[in-house]
Scaffold this motif. Sequence first.
Motif, mmCIF file in Angstrom:
data_model
loop_
_atom_site.group_PDB
_atom_site.id
_atom_site.type_symbol
_atom_site.label_atom_id
_atom_site.label_comp_id
_atom_site.label_asym_id
_atom_site.label_seq_id
_atom_site.Cartn_x
_atom_site.Cartn_y
_atom_site.Cartn_z
ATOM 1 N N TYR A 1 0.822 -1.208 0.000
ATOM 2 C CA TYR A 1 0.000 0.000 0.000
ATOM 3 C C TYR A 1 0.855 1.255 0.000
ATOM 4 N N PHE A 2 0.594 2.149 -0.941
ATOM 5 C CA PHE A 2 1.117 3.516 -0.904
ATOM 6 C C PHE A 2 -0.047 4.435 -1.249
ATOM 7 N N PRO A 3 -0.154 5.580 -0.616
ATOM 8 C CA PRO A 3 -1.322 6.439 -0.851
ATOM 9 C C PRO A 3 -1.430 6.926 -2.294
ATOM 10 N N PHE A 4 -0.276 7.026 -2.982
ATOM 11 C CA PHE A 4 -0.279 7.657 -4.311
ATOM 12 C C PHE A 4 -0.352 6.658 -5.459
ATOM 13 N N THR A 5 -0.396 5.369 -5.156
ATOM 14 C CA THR A 5 -0.520 4.375 -6.233
ATOM 15 C C THR A 5 -1.644 3.398 -5.907
ATOM 16 N N GLU A 6 -2.300 2.912 -6.964
ATOM 17 C CA GLU A 6 -3.359 1.928 -6.791
ATOM 18 C C GLU A 6 -3.492 1.103 -8.068
ATOM 19 N N PRO A 7 -3.220 -0.174 -8.112
ATOM 20 C CA PRO A 7 -2.690 -0.942 -6.985
ATOM 21 C C PRO A 7 -1.221 -0.611 -6.706
ATOM 22 N N SER A 8 -0.759 -0.995 -5.500
ATOM 23 C CA SER A 8 0.634 -0.776 -5.118
ATOM 24 C C SER A 8 1.306 -2.122 -4.892
ATOM 25 N N ALA A 9 2.620 -2.110 -5.022
ATOM 26 C CA ALA A 9 3.341 -3.369 -4.820
ATOM 27 C C ALA A 9 4.742 -3.105 -4.298
ATOM 28 N N GLU A 10 5.314 -4.124 -3.679
ATOM 29 C CA GLU A 10 6.724 -4.086 -3.341
ATOM 30 C C GLU A 10 7.417 -5.189 -4.117
ATOM 31 N N VAL A 11 8.624 -4.899 -4.564
ATOM 32 C CA VAL A 11 9.325 -5.846 -5.422
ATOM 33 C C VAL A 11 10.519 -6.448 -4.689
ATOM 34 N N ASP A 12 10.573 -7.776 -4.683
ATOM 35 C CA ASP A 12 11.728 -8.498 -4.138
ATOM 36 C C ASP A 12 12.537 -9.059 -5.299
ATOM 37 N N VAL A 13 13.815 -9.255 -5.081
ATOM 38 C CA VAL A 13 14.631 -9.949 -6.089
ATOM 39 C C VAL A 13 15.310 -11.143 -5.432
ATOM 40 N N THR A 14 15.679 -12.122 -6.253
ATOM 41 C CA THR A 14 16.429 -13.277 -5.749
ATOM 42 C C THR A 14 17.629 -12.758 -4.976
ATOM 43 N N CYS A 15 17.859 -13.268 -3.791
ATOM 44 C CA CYS A 15 19.027 -12.827 -3.018
ATOM 45 C C CYS A 15 20.293 -13.170 -3.806
ATOM 46 N N PHE A 16 21.029 -12.122 -4.211
ATOM 47 C CA PHE A 16 22.190 -12.378 -5.073
ATOM 48 C C PHE A 16 23.410 -12.776 -4.269
ATOM 49 N N ILE B 1 13.629 -4.595 -2.806
ATOM 50 C CA ILE B 1 14.425 -3.480 -3.319
ATOM 51 C C ILE B 1 13.636 -2.229 -3.693
ATOM 52 N N LEU B 2 12.335 -2.335 -3.909
ATOM 53 C CA LEU B 2 11.632 -1.083 -4.242
ATOM 54 C C LEU B 2 10.129 -1.178 -4.049
ATOM 55 N N GLY B 3 9.494 0.010 -4.060
ATOM 56 C CA GLY B 3 8.041 0.111 -4.015
ATOM 57 C C GLY B 3 7.559 0.677 -5.334
ATOM 58 N N CYS B 4 6.342 0.288 -5.732
ATOM 59 C CA CYS B 4 5.862 0.770 -7.036
ATOM 60 C C CYS B 4 4.345 0.648 -7.120
ATOM 61 N N GLY B 5 3.794 1.057 -8.243
ATOM 62 C CA GLY B 5 2.359 0.903 -8.445
ATOM 63 C C GLY B 5 1.869 1.746 -9.595
ATOM 64 N N MET B 6 0.546 1.658 -9.860
ATOM 65 C CA MET B 6 -0.061 2.494 -10.890
ATOM 66 C C MET B 6 -0.461 3.821 -10.235
ATOM 67 N N VAL B 7 -0.072 4.915 -10.862
ATOM 68 C CA VAL B 7 -0.349 6.232 -10.268
ATOM 69 C C VAL B 7 -1.859 6.373 -10.029
ATOM 70 N N ASP B 8 -2.218 6.703 -8.814
ATOM 71 C CA ASP B 8 -3.632 6.848 -8.449
ATOM 72 C C ASP B 8 -4.258 7.964 -9.286
ATOM 73 N N PRO B 9 -5.451 7.706 -9.901
ATOM 74 C CA PRO B 9 -6.091 8.744 -10.737
ATOM 75 C C PRO B 9 -6.250 10.070 -9.989
ATOM 76 N N LYS B 10 -6.428 10.003 -8.672
ATOM 77 C CA LYS B 10 -6.595 11.260 -7.918
ATOM 78 C C LYS B 10 -5.321 12.102 -7.975
ATOM 79 N N VAL B 11 -4.164 11.417 -7.977
ATOM 80 C CA VAL B 11 -2.886 12.137 -8.060
ATOM 81 C C VAL B 11 -2.751 12.796 -9.433
ATOM 82 N N LEU B 12 -3.168 12.059 -10.478
ATOM 83 C CA LEU B 12 -3.125 12.644 -11.826
ATOM 84 C C LEU B 12 -3.989 13.907 -11.878
ATOM 85 N N GLU B 13 -5.194 13.809 -11.328
ATOM 86 C CA GLU B 13 -6.109 14.961 -11.357
ATOM 87 C C GLU B 13 -5.530 16.120 -10.542
ATOM 88 N N ASN B 14 -4.903 15.810 -9.382
ATOM 89 C CA ASN B 14 -4.275 16.866 -8.582
ATOM 90 C C ASN B 14 -3.252 17.658 -9.388
#
Length: 362
Positions: free
Chosen positions: A248-263, A281-294
């Motif tokens: 969960y991140f307020p500015f993305t919907e849906p949101s995700a966290e990404v793991d990678v194989t332990c190198f 290693i990172l957080g990500c997601g689709m930009v929430d439409p409300k953020v686009l409108e803002n």
Amino acid sequence: MDIFERTELLLKEANETSISSAEELEKFRIRFLGTKNVLKDIFAEIKTVPNERKKEFGQLVNNVKQTAEEKFAALQETFQNNTAGKDADIDLTLPGDVVTIGARHPIQIVKNQIVDIFKRLGFAVEEDREIEDDWHNFTALNMPEDHPARDMQDTFFINVNPDVVLRTHTSSVQVRVMENQKPPIRILSPGRVFRNETISARSHCFFHQVEGLYIDEDVSFADLLQTLDFFVKELFGQDIKIKVRPSYFPFTEPSAEVDVTCFICGGKGCNVCKYSGWVEILGCGMVDPKVLENCNIDSKKYSGFAFGMGVERITMLKYQIKDIRLLSENDTRFLEQFKKNMTATTKLSPQEQVRDAFGLLK
Ligand code: DAH
């Protein structure tokens, strides 16, 4: 002896003194040209000279001075040129001073690696301010006042004005770019961020993030996954896999966290990945439409994805650095060791390494 005779004697001395070493020359200089020279003493006695002979006396003193000056200038060159190498104080067999060459800081190296990968995908670099206002750091990103997510980012406020903060993440640059550019937008924003956290081996009150943003018509979650999969393989190696967990991140919907194989252990399990075989290693997601409108972007026409990652975290994982403080303390013992490890694995020639250290390569 009258004052004229004494001055004549000085003239003779200036002419005839034989000088055969730098020390003798220095003595001569002090006697005739130093701050307390003999000519000053004798000139002070001018009041004892009858008026009609004052001019003659002045010329005589000047003559001595000029003679001394000329002799000194001529000999100075001889002795100065001869001193090099002969002087007992200089030992030419001693090794010279070592000039240590600096190198890129680990954070800069990793930041550049990240930026280079995304540049190849057409992302442009956009940097912006570290001192932000509430709107760009929080409100436009769907974190109105009283939103609980604000508490998670212990914020530094500037003075007592609650509207001015040290940015807690580079997501603020997303807002600035969307406000000022028209889609398609494809940017990467590296920079320093600040949080009021206790400093320890794992966390610091300032660190670096790289933010990514892609806005266009029909941008999908699949595009996001494809982009991140390419990025991870380029950064860590082609056999690295990614795992995407809902988050969960307020500015993305849906949101995700990404793991990678332990190198470190290749996924078998070790203390770096806490025996899970994966590292986040990172957080990500689709930009929430409300953020686009803002930001005055039509959310019916456009969609986009965003991601954010911590540069210190990735650097620590990639180069197995166990304490985040090493990355900001600039202890030269650590930096030297890092440089050695890097140059041991680099394919750059020594000349190229020097040019790289000064940012002249490419
Ligand atoms: N701003 C988030 C943080 O500092 C990281 C982040 C997560 C950025 C998801 C994003 C995103 O752009 O989509 O923790």
